[in-house]
Structures are given as C-alpha cells and as structure tokens.
Design a protein around this motif. Structure first.
Motif, PDB file in Angstrom:
ATOM      1  N   ILE A 239       0.856  14.107 -12.797  1.00  0.00           N
ATOM      2  CA  ILE A 239       0.904  12.963 -13.716  1.00  0.00           C
ATOM      3  C   ILE A 239      -0.217  11.987 -13.381  1.00  0.00           C
ATOM      4  N   LYS A 240      -0.390  11.710 -12.096  1.00  0.00           N
ATOM      5  CA  LYS A 240      -1.444  10.777 -11.684  1.00  0.00           C
ATOM      6  C   LYS A 240      -2.831  11.336 -12.002  1.00  0.00           C
TER       7      LYS A 240
ATOM      8  N   ARG B  96       5.257   1.157 -14.322  1.00  0.00           N
ATOM      9  CA  ARG B  96       6.288   0.234 -14.767  1.00  0.00           C
ATOM     10  C   ARG B  96       7.484   1.054 -15.260  1.00  0.00           C
ATOM     11  N   VAL B  97       8.680   0.628 -14.887  1.00  0.00           N
ATOM     12  CA  VAL B  97       9.906   1.242 -15.390  1.00  0.00           C
ATOM     13  C   VAL B  97      10.519   0.293 -16.400  1.00  0.00           C
TER      14      VAL B  97
ATOM     15  N   ILE C 284       0.033   7.537 -20.307  1.00  0.00           N
ATOM     16  CA  ILE C 284       1.222   8.375 -20.147  1.00  0.00           C
ATOM     17  C   ILE C 284       2.511   7.559 -20.152  1.00  0.00           C
ATOM     18  N   GLY C 285       3.389   7.913 -21.079  1.00  0.00           N
ATOM     19  CA  GLY C 285       4.761   7.445 -21.041  1.00  0.00           C
ATOM     20  C   GLY C 285       5.639   8.614 -20.607  1.00  0.00           C
ATOM     21  N   VAL C 286       6.675   8.327 -19.856  1.00  0.00           N
ATOM     22  CA  VAL C 286       7.547   9.378 -19.325  1.00  0.00           C
ATOM     23  C   VAL C 286       8.997   9.052 -19.662  1.00  0.00           C
ATOM     24  N   VAL C 287       9.717  10.038 -20.173  1.00  0.00           N
ATOM     25  CA  VAL C 287      11.168   9.942 -20.331  1.00  0.00           C
ATOM     26  C   VAL C 287      11.791  10.972 -19.404  1.00  0.00           C
TER      27      VAL C 287
ATOM     28  N   GLY D 233      -3.722   1.221 -18.468  1.00  0.00           N
ATOM     29  CA  GLY D 233      -3.767   2.360 -17.574  1.00  0.00           C
ATOM     30  C   GLY D 233      -2.543   2.537 -16.699  1.00  0.00           C
ATOM     31  N   ARG D 234      -1.483   1.778 -16.993  1.00  0.00           N
ATOM     32  CA  ARG D 234      -0.250   1.919 -16.212  1.00  0.00           C
ATOM     33  C   ARG D 234       0.612   3.042 -16.788  1.00  0.00           C
TER      34      ARG D 234
END
Length: 239
Positions: free
Chosen positions: A39-40, A99-100, A49-52, A125-126
């Motif tokens: 991911i990084k 960030r969560v 990138i957004g992650v669920v 870029g977060r």
C-alpha cells in the motif's frame, strides 16, 4: 511497462479474514506488514489510496445466531474499526501518513467520516482508512467500499480476496472451475457470481466504477493493479 500508475485514486477493499492469515482469527502481523508495504509503495508512486477493511477476522454478524441483526452488525462495525487501527499502525511504522475515519462517531479513536475532509487528505498524499462500513446495519463492507469509492471519485475499486480472481464456481471445491479474465456487472448480477453482494455491484455499475478482483496472498498484486498490469479479474460496465 513503466512505473507510472494507471489509476490516480483507488479504493482498496481488504477482507478482515485476510488480516488473520493462517490463524483465521485476530491479527497476523506477518501477513499485515507485507500488505501495508505494498500500500505504501503505491502511495509513494503517487496513487491516492482509500482503504475499507472488513471485520470477519473478529466477528461475522450474519452467522451470529439468534442475536438481533442490527446489534450484530453494530458489533461488526466495531470489528472493522479495530482492523482499521491495526492497519494504520503498521502503515505509520513504515513511514506512511495515515488517517482513520469512522462512519460511527468515536472522536477519541478516529476522525468522523466527512467526505470533503477525506478527499483533502487524499489530495495531500495521506492514506485514508474507512472504518464502520457504511455506518448502517444490513449493508456489507463491500457495499461500503463501493459507496466510498463513489463518494471520493475513485477511478477503480481494488478488491483483495483469498482467490486469484472470479470463477464460475468455487475453485476450492471444484477443480474444473473456470477463471474469468473480464466480466461485466450484468454478468455478476445475472449469474449470481460470488464477487460481492448485489447492492455493491449495482452501485459500481450505476457509477461506472470498474472493479479488479485479485489474490492478496501476493501483496505486490496491489502495486501491479495500480500500475495497470494484468492481475485477477476485471469487472467493467460494457456499453
């Protein structure tokens, strides 16, 4: 093929079960760390990138027996938050900025989900990890991933699973199962293929968001998918 990403902004769906590894329950950091490294790597290439994250490694609400479905799903949302925090922690240890955000407010633990704020994080870029699914019972984290993808204007949904694509039947049970390289959303809905639930598939179809389904046991598939290399099965809306 160059290392220029094909997709500028992606929504990555990680199953909770994948984070448990061979233990089948809880968290296996020997599995999570390579996933986070990939991911990084994508983020370092300039991919937003957004992650669920699912919660099945802690709780499966639909198999909780006689418990009220709404309450069972709320417990599942808390499970996704535990996973989101764990993935965030590993990413941060690797030097990523994360960030969560959670669909249910828990201010001491994470930011509340605010669409514009999430997009701003991505533009900076977060990596943004979305917890608690949609925040509503009766909706899966697959549906949450397609909803968030539509909201943040993602170019594609990357669905990381335990198999290397979509088959006409369960490849773990049937050795003659046939893998598809490409499918349409109508194929998914009409043939009732086990890619994601119909609500999630319909949302991607309606918003013209393609999906790539691939095997997470090789974490670099995340990078390859972002670069546009051929991995897994792609689901598109054929005109």
């Amino acid at each position: 093929m160059s290392d220029e990403p094909k997709y500028k902004r992606v929504l990555l769906k990680l199953s909770g079960e994948a984070l448990a590894g061979d233990k089948k329950i809880g968290l296996d950091y020997s599995v999570i760390t390579p996933i986070c490294k990939s991911i990084k790597k994508c983020a370092d290439l300039g991919v937003e990138i957004g992650v669920v994250v699912g919660g099945g490694n802690f709780w499966r609400g639909r198999s909780s027996g006689a418990m009220d479905r709404t309450r069972a799903d709320h417990i599942g949302m808390l499970a996704t938050t535990m996973n989101a925090l764990a993935v965030a922690d590993v990413l941060e240890s690797l030097g990523a900025v994360v960030r969560v955000q959670t669909a249910i407010s828990m201010h001491q633990v994470a930011e509340p989900y605010i669409r514009n704020k999430a997009v701003r994080h991505l533009e900076k870029g977060r990596i943004v990890i979305f917890g608690c699914g949609t925040g509503n019972p009766f909706f899966s984290t697959d549906t949450a991933s397609t909803l968030r993808a539509a909201e943040i204007d993602a170019d594609i949904v990357l669905k990381a699973t335990m198999v290397d694509g979509v088959y006409d039947k369960d490849p773990n049970k049937y050795p003659d199962a046939v893998k598809y390289d490409e499918l349409s959303f109508n194929d998914i809905l009409v043939r009732n293929l086990a890619v994601m639930d119909s609500t999630a598939a319909s949302m991607c179809k309606d918003n013209n968001i393609p999906i790539i389904v691939f095997d997470l046991s090789r974490p670099d598939n995340i990078v390859d998918a972002c670069l546009g290399k051929k991995v897994g099965t792609i689901v598109i809306d054929r005109k």
